[in-house]
Structure formats: C-alpha cells, structure tokens
Scaffold this active site. Structure first.
Site, PDB file in Angstrom:
ATOM      1  N   ASP A  12       0.812  -1.223   0.000  1.00 52.02           N
ATOM      2  CA  ASP A  12       0.000   0.000   0.000  1.00 52.02           C
ATOM      3  C   ASP A  12       0.842   1.268   0.000  1.00 52.02           C
ATOM      4  O   ASP A  12       0.426   2.299   0.513  1.00 52.02           O
ATOM      5  CB  ASP A  12      -0.960   0.039   1.211  1.00 52.02           C
ATOM      6  CG  ASP A  12      -1.770  -1.223   1.318  1.00 52.02           C
ATOM      7  OD1 ASP A  12      -2.285  -1.667   0.292  1.00 52.02           O
ATOM      8  OD2 ASP A  12      -1.870  -1.776   2.431  1.00 52.02           O
ATOM      9  N   HIS A  40      -4.245  -2.228  -6.097  1.00 55.94           N
ATOM     10  CA  HIS A  40      -3.608  -0.958  -6.407  1.00 55.94           C
ATOM     11  C   HIS A  40      -4.711   0.040  -6.702  1.00 55.94           C
ATOM     12  O   HIS A  40      -5.633  -0.276  -7.438  1.00 55.94           O
ATOM     13  CB  HIS A  40      -2.830  -1.057  -7.717  1.00 55.94           C
ATOM     14  CG  HIS A  40      -1.569  -1.829  -7.617  1.00 55.94           C
ATOM     15  ND1 HIS A  40      -0.713  -1.733  -6.566  1.00 55.94           N
ATOM     16  CD2 HIS A  40      -0.999  -2.674  -8.490  1.00 55.94           C
ATOM     17  CE1 HIS A  40       0.330  -2.500  -6.796  1.00 55.94           C
ATOM     18  NE2 HIS A  40       0.170  -3.092  -7.956  1.00 55.94           N
TER      19      HIS A  40
END
Ligand code: GDP
Length: 427
Positions: A12, A40
């Site tokens: 992340d 994503h």
C-alpha cells in the site's frame, strides 16, 4: 530495458500510481507475483479503480499487459475485473495470461478460510483469498497450470490427485464436506473458456520484446516486509515481493533488470494481523487522524476495506526494504498527507534490550523493539498537486532530505497527491 516497481514496506505504498505513471512510457507491464489479495488504486481520466489482478498498464492501449507465471491466477476474479473496467468505459486492454501461470482454485479459498477459522485468535489475518494454499500447492507440485486446462485427461488426473490430499484435510482436519472432481472439472472448463482469448506464450513474448529493445515494467504487489524470506516471518505473504523475484515471476533474465524503483510512503501503514510487530505505529486520536487523512480516501484496504494500522515513517524498516529490493531510485508518496502536522516524528532507531540500533532485525528481536523518534518541523500547508520540487516548502524539502540520509538511497520522485499528475521529480 527492464524496470521493477516494488514496495519498500508493508504494501500500500502507492505503487499503483507510480506504475500507472511509468506505464505511459512503457511497452509491456508484467505482474510477477501475488494474486487478487491486494489492490492498487489508480485514479485517471476514466475514474478511480482498485485493480487487484490486472496489471497497471491496463488503461493504455499501447501497453501489452502480462499476468506472469509467478502470479496466483484467480480466473473468475480476473474476468470480473475486466468486465468492471470495460463497463466504466475503459477499452478492452491488451492482455496476455502466461500459459505457465498456475490457477488459484476454489479449494484454495476454502482451505484458507477453514484454516483461519481453525487458528481463530492466532490467525495471520489472511484475506482468505487462497494465496497461502495456492503457493504451498505450487511448491508441493500439485498445482494446475493454465496450459493444463487445454488437455482434459491431464486436467482430470491432476485434479483427482490434488483432491485426494485436499479432501483428507477438509473432512478430517476441518470437518467440512469433501469436494468432487466432476464439480471442479465443470468449473475449470468454464474458466478455460473465459481465459481462452488471453492465454499465450508470455515467456516468448517477453524475450522477443527484449530483443526489440522494448521498455518492460515489472509490477510488484505488497512490499519487502511481506517477503517470505527477507520479510517479517511468518507475518508475510506467500510469494516473493522482491524485485529479484520479478525475474522469475515475469520470466525476465536477471541481467536485463536495470532499474528498481522502490516505493515508500511519507508515513507508514500496515495491513494484516494486529499481532504483527509494527514499531512506529501511532494509535489513539493521532492514529485515527492520520488514517482518516491518509491516501486518497483514508487508509483502508483497497481489497478488504479493513482499516490499516498507521505509523510514522520508519527509516530502519525502509532502509532495509530499499536494500533488499536493490533500489536504484526511491519514490516517496503521500507527502501531501502530512501537511496538517505541526511536528512530524520519524522513527530513526529501534531500542532492543536497552540498545539502540538502525539495523532491521529478525522477528524475535523485532517484537521487542521500541521506536526511537526524532521530530521534524511540519510545513502546515497544502502541497497537494505541486509538481515543481523547488516550490515545495523548505520544511517539506528538509523532511525529504532527512529521510534520504537515513534510508541511504536516493529519493528521485516525490508524489504530492493521488492523481497521476501530482508528481514532483527531485532530480
Ligand atoms: P499500492 O498497493 O502500493 O498501489 O497502494 P494503494 O493503492 O493500496 O494505496 C495507496 C493509496 O494512496 C491509494 O489510495 C492512492 O490513491 C493513494 N495515493 C498514492 N499516492 C498518493 C499521494 O501522493 N498522495 C495522496 N494523498 N494519496 C496518494
């Protein structure tokens, strides 16, 4: 020319945005590991997307996107993701699914779910996407490759063999119903038809692209801390998150990899189990505020929606992460998020058994580590969207300089917002 984009930390870090940005000037984008268990986030002219399995070059008609042999391929999720993006107006991407890729099957998801139930309080915080059973099967040599779908006798034999083992576990360890070969055959043949238009010789394609001097991006999922060898064992994922594995999972020769862009955020975030050591964690109101302000919509998992644990920037973990990734360039994302703070703590050392170190330790020592913070002045203004590095406030530039010195790797790219254009090149 081959470049890898990988995470320095727990995932992340904002890799999706950086890959999307660099995909614009690339010919091929390859996912090399992991499955649909992480996501994503990409924000572009078509909208906001959370890609779980499709490579980040998906939005460019000139890019060939490859799901490499190292990926755990959930065919149903792949097809759903393709349908979802095309329904939002994105043209059908150029996609090759490697015929050598192995399939993540319904029994992997069941096994993951049953095992988390069995472990109860001691669970790893798996997303229950079947990733750990998938990779276990791959290395136990009972996995099913995409190419096997096209030979029904072989497929049935392989499936029967795998189910002999799975059903013992399901019935006797988890006390759940056994699975039937015929049911699974039906599902797999359906998956085959969904995949058929995309399946190809990705290895041959990649090697030809190299001969033709094409630019190839390898896209990693999660980050160095989640690597099953060099990460925080055993709170890792089950595939290698390191750029070095990109050569295997994307079938690129190691000597072709020229750049490793390691992505890190201006603060930290970590998903997974609460029991995972996360040295620079911020809890309480300060943590809630950072989580709420983080990323583009707060720090909540792109796939699971789970609140991410947040922390201050950790130079010990990030220096190690950049080192094991072999970073040639660091992209620092989400600098804009910190604009609300008067002062910004940075974790510059770990105190373990009374001694301070800046060397990232193995897990038994890591669980004992207490953070040593240094505090830097904040810049107290909104820098979102700034593209000229020189125009960033002095305190923001000082913060970047400070991180660079401590992590010992050059920070060349600074991201000042979630959009593709919110980027300032530092050098
Ligand atoms: P990935 O898995 O590494 O691609 O990371 P994620 O996409 O899950 O998480 C990154 C989050 O940060 C996403 O919500 C992005 O839209 C957001 N993001 C990326 N770069 C920036 C940035 O520079 N500033 C802000 N505010 N958000 C960013």
């Amino acid at each position: 020319m081959v470049k890898a984009i990988v995470g320095a930390n727990w995932g992340d870090e904002g890799k999706g945005k950086i890959t999307d940005l660099l995909a614009e000037t690339s010919d091929v984008v390859i996912r090399f590991q992991g499955g649909a268990n992480a996501g994503h986030t990409i924000i572009n002219d078509y909208g906001r997307f959370a890609l779980h399995i499709l490579p980040s070059g998906t939005f460019y008609p000139h890019v060939t996107n490859i799901i490499g042999n190292g990926v755990a391929l959930d065919a149903v999720k792949l097809v759903k993701e393709l349908k979802d993006i095309t329904a939002q107006g994105v043209p059908q991407p150029n996609l090759i699914v490697s015929e050598r890729c192995q399939l993540l099957l319904p029994y992997h998801i069941l096994q993951d779910t049953y095992e988390e139930e069995r472990l109860a309080g001691q669970a790893f915080g798996s997303t229950k996407s079947g990733i750990a059973p998938f990779y276990s099967d791959k290395y136990a040599k009972i996995g099913i490759q995409v190419c096997d779908l096209f030979d029904e006798d072989l497929l049935r034999r392989k499936l029967s063999h795998a189910l002999e083992i799975k059903n013992v576990l399901f019935e006797h360890l988890y006390h759940k119903p056994a699975l039937k070969v015929d049911d699974l055959m039906g599902e797999l043949l359906e998956a085959r038809e969904l995949l058929r238009p995309f399946v190809g010789d990705a290895v041959g394609f990649v090697h030809q692209a190299l001969k033709d001097n094409k630019t190839i991006l390898l896209e990693g999922q999660l980050g160095a801390m989640k690597d099953p060898d060099l990460g925080i064992v055993p709170m890792t994922t089950s595939s290698h998150t390191l750029a070095g594995f990109g050569c295997v999972g994307a079938a690129v020769p190691p000597t072709a990899l020229q750049e490793v862009i390691c992505v890190t955020k201006a603060y930290s975030s970590c998903v997974g189990s609460q029991t995972e050591p996360f040295v620079s964690e911020v809890t309480g109101d300060a943590g809630d505020e950072l989580r709420r302000r983080g990323g583009d919509k707060g720090e909540f998992g792109a796939t699971t929606g789970r609140p991410r644990r947040v922390g201050w920037f950790d130079t010990v973990a990030t220096k190690y992460g950049c080192m094991v990734q072999g970073a040639t360039n660091v992209a620092l994302t989400c600098l804009d998020v910190l604009g609300y703070l008067d002062e910004i703590p940075v974790c510059v050392g770990y105190e373990i058994d009374g001694k301070v170190t800046d060397v990232f330790p193995t897990t038994p020592s890591l669980v004992k580590a207490k953070p040593v913070f240094e505090t830097l002045p904040g810049w107290k203004c909104d820098i979102r969207g700034e593209t000229d590095y020189a125009k960033l406030p002095q305190a923001a530039r000082n913060y970047v300089d400070f991180l660079e010195v401590h992590i010992g790797h050059p920070i060349g790219i600074v991201s000042t917002g979630p959009r593709r254009t919110d980027i300032a090149y530092r050098r």
